[in-house]
Design a protein around this motif. Sequence first.
Motif, PDB file in Angstrom:
ATOM      1  N   LEU A  10       0.837  -1.197   0.000  1.00 57.61           N
ATOM      2  CA  LEU A  10       0.000   0.000   0.000  1.00 57.61           C
ATOM      3  C   LEU A  10       0.869   1.242   0.000  1.00 57.61           C
ATOM      4  N   ALA A  11       0.498   2.210  -0.845  1.00 59.23           N
ATOM      5  CA  ALA A  11       1.139   3.530  -0.846  1.00 59.23           C
ATOM      6  C   ALA A  11       0.042   4.575  -0.658  1.00 59.23           C
ATOM      7  N   VAL A  12       0.239   5.470   0.302  1.00 54.30           N
ATOM      8  CA  VAL A  12      -0.733   6.509   0.618  1.00 54.30           C
ATOM      9  C   VAL A  12       0.003   7.829   0.732  1.00 54.30           C
ATOM     10  N   THR A  41       4.123   2.466   2.194  1.00 52.44           N
ATOM     11  CA  THR A  41       4.727   3.774   1.934  1.00 52.44           C
ATOM     12  C   THR A  41       3.693   4.829   2.288  1.00 52.44           C
ATOM     13  N   VAL A  42       4.071   5.756   3.162  1.00 57.35           N
ATOM     14  CA  VAL A  42       3.164   6.824   3.593  1.00 57.35           C
ATOM     15  C   VAL A  42       3.875   8.159   3.435  1.00 57.35           C
ATOM     16  N   ARG A  71       8.276   2.833   4.435  1.00 51.71           N
ATOM     17  CA  ARG A  71       8.853   4.107   3.994  1.00 51.71           C
ATOM     18  C   ARG A  71       7.896   5.209   4.452  1.00 51.71           C
ATOM     19  N   ILE A  72       8.421   6.168   5.211  1.00 52.03           N
ATOM     20  CA  ILE A  72       7.630   7.302   5.696  1.00 52.03           C
ATOM     21  C   ILE A  72       8.313   8.586   5.253  1.00 52.03           C
ATOM     22  N   SER A 105      12.094   9.814   6.049  1.00 56.32           N
ATOM     23  CA  SER A 105      12.539  11.088   5.499  1.00 56.32           C
ATOM     24  C   SER A 105      11.721  12.205   6.134  1.00 56.32           C
ATOM     25  N   PHE A 106      12.419  13.148   6.769  1.00 55.11           N
ATOM     26  CA  PHE A 106      11.770  14.301   7.374  1.00 55.11           C
ATOM     27  C   PHE A 106      12.438  15.548   6.814  1.00 55.11           C
TER      28      PHE A 106
END
Length: 108
Positions: A10-12, A41-42, A71-72, A105-106
């Motif tokens: 799921l990617a959102v 992935t969000v 992955r965020i 990643s921020f």
Amino acid sequence: MYQLDNLVSLAVATSGEGANDESANALSQAFERLTNLQILTVGFYENNLTDRGAEYFANGLSKMRSLQSLRINICGGKKRLSDHGLKCIANAIGCISELTAVTLSFYE
């Protein structure tokens, strides 16, 4: 509510006014039905996410026991997460025993 047993990836992504604490809470609630999800992935882009939203998100994330890849991306926006919000997410990641790949990643 329906279980989404067949979904494994799921990617959102949310952005602007939609990337907020309420959307993080909705995602958290949906995570409970994603019992076999392996890849997530969000993205919260140009976000309005606060520590409260990070707490909601982390609560749901910590229950995703079959997750293997995460992955965020949290980028920009009007609000900023404090160390508390980031620690909530980090602690939730630590609860997922099957996890083998993580990218966080921020960006401001």
